[in-house]
Design an enzyme around this catalytic site. Structure first.
Site, mmCIF file in Angstrom:
data_model
loop_
_atom_site.group_PDB
_atom_site.id
_atom_site.type_symbol
_atom_site.label_atom_id
_atom_site.label_comp_id
_atom_site.label_asym_id
_atom_site.label_seq_id
_atom_site.Cartn_x
_atom_site.Cartn_y
_atom_site.Cartn_z
ATOM 1 N N CYS A 136 69.048 -115.420 18.794
ATOM 2 C CA CYS A 136 69.190 -116.848 19.154
ATOM 3 C C CYS A 136 70.210 -117.438 18.183
ATOM 4 O O CYS A 136 69.871 -118.241 17.321
ATOM 5 C CB CYS A 136 67.868 -117.586 19.042
ATOM 6 S SG CYS A 136 66.511 -116.903 19.994
ATOM 7 N N ALA A 137 71.459 -117.045 18.320
ATOM 8 C CA ALA A 137 72.416 -117.202 17.232
ATOM 9 C C ALA A 137 73.032 -118.593 17.112
ATOM 10 O O ALA A 137 73.559 -118.938 16.059
ATOM 11 C CB ALA A 137 73.535 -116.166 17.372
ATOM 12 N N GLY A 138 73.012 -119.393 18.172
ATOM 13 C CA GLY A 138 73.672 -120.689 18.089
ATOM 14 C C GLY A 138 72.969 -121.658 17.146
ATOM 15 O O GLY A 138 71.736 -121.625 17.048
ATOM 16 N N PRO A 139 73.742 -122.500 16.440
ATOM 17 C CA PRO A 139 75.199 -122.622 16.466
ATOM 18 C C PRO A 139 75.941 -121.697 15.508
ATOM 19 O O PRO A 139 77.155 -121.793 15.384
ATOM 20 C CB PRO A 139 75.418 -124.077 16.070
ATOM 21 C CG PRO A 139 74.279 -124.374 15.135
ATOM 22 C CD PRO A 139 73.104 -123.599 15.670
ATOM 23 N N GLY B 184 74.965 -120.651 11.969
ATOM 24 C CA GLY B 184 74.801 -120.652 10.515
ATOM 25 C C GLY B 184 74.126 -119.402 9.995
ATOM 26 O O GLY B 184 74.644 -118.727 9.089
ATOM 27 N N LYS B 185 72.966 -119.061 10.546
ATOM 28 C CA LYS B 185 72.267 -117.853 10.094
ATOM 29 C C LYS B 185 73.055 -116.606 10.462
ATOM 30 O O LYS B 185 73.093 -115.634 9.705
ATOM 31 C CB LYS B 185 70.865 -117.792 10.692
ATOM 32 C CG LYS B 185 69.924 -118.877 10.203
ATOM 33 C CD LYS B 185 68.533 -118.666 10.766
ATOM 34 C CE LYS B 185 67.630 -119.847 10.447
ATOM 35 N NZ LYS B 185 68.047 -121.073 11.179
ATOM 36 N N CYS C 5 62.199 -123.938 13.172
ATOM 37 C CA CYS C 5 62.310 -125.141 12.344
ATOM 38 C C CYS C 5 61.262 -126.154 12.791
ATOM 39 O O CYS C 5 61.573 -127.291 13.135
ATOM 40 C CB CYS C 5 63.706 -125.730 12.426
ATOM 41 S SG CYS C 5 63.970 -127.017 11.184
#
Length: 471
Positions: free
Chosen positions: A287-290, A292-293, A408
Site C-alpha cells: 500500500c505504497a502511496g504516497p 514516504g515509507k 495510522c
C-alpha cells in the site's frame, strides 16, 4: 407655525472595508475545507505560495494565517459550543460562510494573544469584505458576547461536569467528537490523565520532521538547517523545531530526504530489522502511496542488495510513489495494482509491509478536520479492505518471511481486531514481538504489537504488528 424639529446630522460617509490579506486567506482555506472536503495541509501551502508571489505576505503573515486556519479547525468543536451560547438560533441554521468567520473570530479571541478589541475589529472587517455589511453586524454582535470572558470561563459554562459525563466533558473541552474520545480512551486505557494528555497532544501543532534517506543523505547534513535537532527515536529523523519550509532544504528538494513523521519511520525500520529465516532479497510495500515509507524501505533494501516492489492501487498515487523513489540507488519497481488482487505470485517476498487505509485517527495533529468528517460507520467500510490486505500480505510472503501490518489509527477495530481475526483464519502465521525492534522507545505496552502515541512518543499514533509466516 415654526418648525421645531432638530436638523439632521449629516450622514457619515461610507467607509469601504479594508481587505486584510491574512484573514481573507484564512477564510478561503476554511471554505475550501468545508465546501470541497479538502484537507488544510493540501489547501494552505498553494494559497500561501500565491500570496508570497503577489507580495502580499511575509514570513510573519504566513505564520499567522497558518495559526488561524489550524487553530480554528482544531478547536472547532469547542468554539461551536461557545458560539451556540451566543447565537439566538441553532448553529445549523447559520450560513456556513458566516460560521467560518465567527469561528475565526472566536479563535482569535480565545486561542491567541491578539487583544480582544483588535480580534473583534479585524473579524468584523473580514465579514464586511467576504459577507457584506449586513451580516457583518451580526458577526459583531456575536463576537462581542464571546469576548465577555476567557476560554476557561466559557468551558465552565458550556462543558458538562466531568463527574456527570466524562466523555462529553472531554469532547467539549478538548474539541473531539464524543465517539472519538470514547474510542481513543478504549485504545489507550488508564485513568483520566492519560486521555487528557492525548487529546491535548492532538491539538498541538506538530513539528516538521524530516527523514534522511540512507545512502542519499545523512541526518548530520539535515542538522545543518536552522533550528534543526535530532529525532527522538529514528537515526534518520531530524526535527525542525520552528517549522520552516521543507522545500527550501536542498536534500528535500533533490529527493534525497523527505518529510516523514517519526512514527512512520519507526514502522519501516522495524520491518526492515525483523529477523528472517532464509534469504533477504525481495521486499514488497503493498500500500505504497504516497511513497514516504516506500522511499525509506527502498533505500534500506538497496544497502543490503535487496529489491523493493512498491504497489499502489490508485494510478495518481502510484505516480507520487515513483516520484518519491526516483534516484534511489538500488533496484526497485513501482506498479499500479490492487493489493487484494496481487499482480505477483504467492510466497514471492521476504518482507512485506501493508500500511492499510484507515480512519486516520492517529494523525489528528496534522489533519485536524478529519475528526469532524469521520463517523463510527466508517470503520465498517474499512474493515473488509484491511482484513483483505493483511490476508494477501501473508499469502505474498514466503515461509520464514515477515509481514508488517501498520495503520495510522489507534482504534482497536482497525488494529488488534484485524490482526486477531486474520490470524484465526491463517494458522500458518504467528505474531512476533515488535518492541525490541524499536530500540530506546519507551512505553510500548505489553506487546507483541506496538502502539505509538502523540503524547508519549511525539509521533502520530501509528500501530504495528509483525507477523512471521510459519507454514
Amino acid at each position: 407655525m415654526s418648525d421645531t424639529r432638530r436638523p439632521r446630522k449629516p450622514a457619515k460617509p461610507y467607509r469601504r472595508p479594508q481587505k486584510d490579506p491574512v484573514r481573507v486567506l484564512a477564510f478561503e482555506a476554511l471554505r475550501a475545507v468545508d465546501e470541497r472536503d479538502a484537507y488544510a495541509n493540501l489547501v494552505l501551502p498553494p494559497l500561501l505560495r500565491k500570496a508570497r508571489e503577489k507580495g502580499d505576505f511575509d514570513g510573519r503573515d504566513a505564520a499567522l494565517a497558518t495559526e488561524l486556519v489550524y487553530g480554528t479547525l482544531r478547536r472547532q468543536g469547542t468554539y461551536d459550543a461557545i458560539l451556540a451560547s451566543c447565537v439566538d438560533r441553532p448553529l445549523r441554521e447559520v450560513d456556513p460562510p458566516v460560521l467560518d468567520v465567527l469561528s475565526l473570530g472566536a479563535h482569535q479571541l480565545l486561542g491567541t494573544r491578539i487583544p480582544s478589541h483588535a480580534a473583534v475589529s479585524a473579524t468584523v472587517e473580514l465579514a464586511r469584505v467576504v459577507l457584506g455589511d449586513g451580516r457583518a453586524k451580526f458577526v459583531n454582535a456575536v463576537l462581542r458576547k464571546v469576548a465577555r470572558q476567557d476560554l476557561d470561563a466559557w468551558l465552565e459554562e458550556v462543558a458538562p461536569p466531568y463527574d456527570e459525563d466524562p466523555e462529553d466533558h472531554l469532547a467539549v473541552v478538548h474539541s473531539h467528537p464524543r465517539w472519538v474520545v470514547s474510542a481513543l480512551w478504549d485504545s489507550l486505557g488508564g485513568p483520566r490523565a492519560g486521555i487528557e494528555d492525548l487529546l491535548e497532544a492532538d491539538n498541538e501543532r506538530p513539528e516538521v520532521t524530516l527523514v534522511a534517506r540512507p545512502g542519499r543523505a545523512t541526518a548530520d547534513e539535515l542538522l545543518r538547517e536552522d533550528a534543526a535537532v535530532p529525532g527522538r527515536w529514528s537515526p534518520y529523523a531530524v526535527r525542525l523545531t520552528e517549522g520552516g519550509e521543507p522545500g527550501a532544504v536542498d536534500a528535500v528538494r533533490e529527493g534525497r530526504a523527505g518529510v516523514q513523521d517519526e512514527g512512520s519511520q519507526l514502522v519501516a525500520l522495524a520491518l526492515a530489522d525483523a529477523p528472517l529465516e532464509g534469504p533477504d532479497e525481495k521486499w514488497l510495500d503493498g500500500c505504497a502511496g504516497p511513497g514516504g515509507k516506500a522511499a525509506l524501505l527502498a533505500a534500506l533494501a538497496a544497502e543490503r542488495g535487496a529489491t523493493l516492489l512498491a504497489s499502489e492501487k490508485q494510478p495518481h498515487r502510484a505516480g507520487l510513489v515513483a516520484k518519491a523513489l526516483a534516484g534511489n540507488p538500488g533496484p526497485y519497481q513501482v506498479i499500479a495494482a490492487d493489493g487484494t488482487r496481487p499482480a505477483w505470485r504467492p510466497g514471492s517476498f521476504d518482507r512485506v509491509l501493508v500500511d492499510v487505509p484507515c480512519t486516520g485517527l492517529g494523525a489528528l495533529r496534522r489533519r485536524p478536520e478529519a475528526r469532524w468528517r469521520r463517523r463510527p460507520e466508517d470503520l465498517d467500510g474499512f474493515a473488509p479492505l484491511q482484513r483483505g490486505l493483511l490476508r494477501t500480505a501473508l499469502e505474498s510472503v514466503r515461509v520464514g518471511g515477515v509481514v508488517g501490518y501498520a495503520t495510522c489509527s489507534p482504534h482497536l477495530a482497525e488494529t488488534r481486531a484485524v490482526v486477531t481475526d486474520v490470524l484465526k483464519q491463517f494458522p500458518g502465521a504467528e505474531l512476533i514481538d515488535a518492541r525490541p525492534l524499536l530500540p530506546g522507545v519507551p512505553a510500548l505496552g505489553d506487546g507483541p504489537d506496538v502502539q505509538l502515541w502523540p503524547h508519549l512518543h511525539g509521533t502520530d499514533a501509528m500501530y504495528l504488528a509483525l507477523v512471521r509466516r510459519t507454514a
